[in-house]
Enzyme design. Structure first.
Site, PDB file in Angstrom:
ATOM      1  N   ASP A 222     -56.818 -33.788 -13.582  1.00 27.17           N
ATOM      2  CA  ASP A 222     -56.790 -34.997 -13.502  1.00 27.17           C
ATOM      3  C   ASP A 222     -55.487 -35.367 -14.256  1.00 27.17           C
ATOM      4  O   ASP A 222     -55.040 -34.461 -14.958  1.00 27.17           O
ATOM      5  CB  ASP A 222     -57.753 -35.629 -14.323  1.00 27.17           C
TER       6      ASP A 222
ATOM      7  N   ASP B 253     -53.880 -39.023 -15.619  1.00 32.38           N
ATOM      8  CA  ASP B 253     -54.076 -39.818 -16.683  1.00 32.38           C
ATOM      9  C   ASP B 253     -55.188 -39.769 -17.892  1.00 32.38           C
ATOM     10  O   ASP B 253     -56.347 -39.367 -17.709  1.00 32.38           O
ATOM     11  CB  ASP B 253     -54.495 -41.310 -16.210  1.00 32.38           C
TER      12      ASP B 253
HETATM   13  C1  G6P Z   1     -56.540 -43.016 -12.527  1.00 30.79           C
HETATM   14  C2  G6P Z   1     -56.971 -43.711 -13.856  1.00 30.79           C
HETATM   15  C3  G6P Z   1     -57.497 -45.228 -13.607  1.00 30.79           C
HETATM   16  C4  G6P Z   1     -56.758 -45.792 -12.466  1.00 30.79           C
HETATM   17  C5  G6P Z   1     -56.783 -45.143 -11.235  1.00 30.79           C
HETATM   18  C6  G6P Z   1     -55.832 -45.880 -10.144  1.00 30.79           C
HETATM   19  O1  G6P Z   1     -57.833 -42.326 -12.061  1.00 30.79           O
HETATM   20  O2  G6P Z   1     -57.736 -43.014 -14.576  1.00 30.79           O
HETATM   21  O3  G6P Z   1     -57.302 -45.663 -14.595  1.00 30.79           O
HETATM   22  O4  G6P Z   1     -57.211 -47.031 -12.246  1.00 30.79           O
HETATM   23  O5  G6P Z   1     -56.082 -43.737 -11.217  1.00 30.79           O
HETATM   24  O6  G6P Z   1     -54.672 -45.794 -10.706  1.00 30.79           O
HETATM   25  P1  G6P Z   1     -53.459 -46.469  -9.735  1.00 30.79           P
HETATM   26  O7  G6P Z   1     -52.003 -46.175 -10.627  1.00 30.79           O
HETATM   27  O8  G6P Z   1     -53.528 -46.342  -8.330  1.00 30.79           O
HETATM   28  O9  G6P Z   1     -53.648 -48.026 -10.094  1.00 30.79           O
HETATM   29 MG    MG Z   2     -58.044 -39.775 -16.560  1.00 26.51          MG
END
Ligand code: G6P
Ligand code: MG
Length: 216
Positions: free
Chosen positions: A10, A12
């Site tokens: 993953d 973030d």
């Molecule tokens: C990851 C993060 C989420 C986020 C998602 C979409 O899964 O953990 O917090 O909402 O990505 O991210 P984006 O950059 O496409 O809005």
């Molecule tokens: Mg994450």
């Protein structure tokens, strides 16, 4: 699992602290919408896609918006977020993660990025780790978000390794659930992660040798 053939990351909250930026950006938006927002609620958004996150926030605040208003607010959140990631540098890599990724590559194990973020490509380029990832799953092409296993199964398919020989690394409960649903070994970073096969409090504790000892 006898031998690890792939490690699926993953982004973030695992590779860099952008989970904090997502939190800040959603908090700012929730304030504009006059919806209460705190870290506890934010846990439910981790790993969850942009639109689904907005839906959760709106439900939480008992607010209804039209489809075009939703599009407007989702893109507003993304604008906040993009401003925050614009200045990311390799200094923003979480402690020990670069070394962990390097030792995996040196051991001849394949790697892939399994992030639901449509900003993932920009972030990994800014972090200068593109060469450490054999494959990156395109979040825009996914039909179902985490906790559905689709993203991790896709990552295993892209590196051409059986899912049973893959390990997923996640900081979100939705992500750990997705890894387990994909039939993989789940490494959880942080606390409160149910069902993770190995939990480390911090990325600095990630080591290939320790991981190999855990899968035996
Ligand atoms: C990851 C993060 C989420 C986020 C998602 C979409 O899964 O953990 O917090 O909402 O990505 O991210 P984006 O950059 O496409 O809005
Ligand atoms: Mg994450």
């Amino acid at each position: 699992m006898k031998e690890i053939r792939g490690v699926l990351f993953d982004l973030d909250g695992v590779i860099t602290d952008t989970a904090e930026y997502h939190f800040e950006a959603w908090k700012k938006l929730a304030e504009e919408l006059d919806i209460s927002f705190d870290r506890e609620f934010n846990e439910r958004l981790k790993g969850v896609g942009r639109m689904e996150s907005l839906e959760l926030i709106l439900n939480h605040g008992e607010k209804e918006l039209s489809e075009s208003e939703k599009e407007h607010f989702a893109s507003k959140k993304n604008d906040h977020y993009k401003t925050m990631i614009a200045n990311i540098t390799p200094n923003d890599l979480l402690p020990g993660i670069l070394e962990f990724m390097e030792e995996i590559k040196e051991a001849g194990i394949k790697t892939a990025l399994a992030s639901s973020s449509k900003n993932a490509q920009v972030v990994i380029e800014r972090l200068e780790i593109t060469h450490l990832l054999d494959e990156v799953v395109d979040a825009a092409k996914l039909e179902r978000g985490k906790p559905d296993p689709e993203i991790f199964l896709k990552a295993a398919e892209q590196i051409n390794e059986p899912e049973t020989a893959c390990v997923g690394v996640e900081d979100a409960q939705a992500g750990v659930d997705a890894i387990k649903a994909a039939g993989m070994f789940a490494v959880g970073v942080g606390s409160y992660l149910e069902k993770a096969d190995w939990i480390v409090e911090e990325t600095s504790q990630l080591e290939l040798k320790k991981l190999q000892a855990k899968i035996q």
